[in-house]
Design a protein around this motif. Structure first.
Motif: not given
Length: 111
Positions: A29-38
């Motif tokens: 979930p943390v990586a998904q959120r980071e990718i979403s923001e990027r």
């Protein structure tokens, strides 16, 4: 035509790569959120680059209408100007449509 097509292409490739990565279900979930923001940031950047590169009123864009037989890299072609992209499309259609012969002229009187 824009002076910086490579910059626009790199931004587009970057966005596509991030969008593909976003579909990776193995990310936590943390990586998904980071990718979403990027991805959101990359999308904003690409839209800004497209606007700066192709907006009709910018000095960095030149719009040309190429006719059959003229290669795009020849630098020839009729320069067209408008205040909007839809205006450019309208001018192009107005210039090209009469030459198509796809739709013969019809008598407007009822039969």
């Amino acid at each position: 035509m824009t002076e910086e097509p490579d910059l626009v292409l790199r931004a587009a490739f970057h966005l596509v790569a991030l969008e593909e990565l976003q579909r990776d279900k193995s990310l936590d979930p943390v990586a998904q959120r980071e990718i979403s923001e990027r991805t959101s940031a990359a999308k904003r950047e690409l839209l800004q680059l497209l606007s700066a590169a192709f907006f009709p009123l910018t000095q960095r864009a030149a719009w040309r209408l190429w006719r059959s037989g003229i290669t795009a890299d020849a630098g020839d072609g009729e320069v067209i100007e408008s205040r909007s992209l839809s205006g450019l499309a309208s001018i192009a259609c107005d210039r090209v449509f009469p030459a198509t012969h796809a739709y013969p002229q019809r008598d407007a009187r009822p039969t």
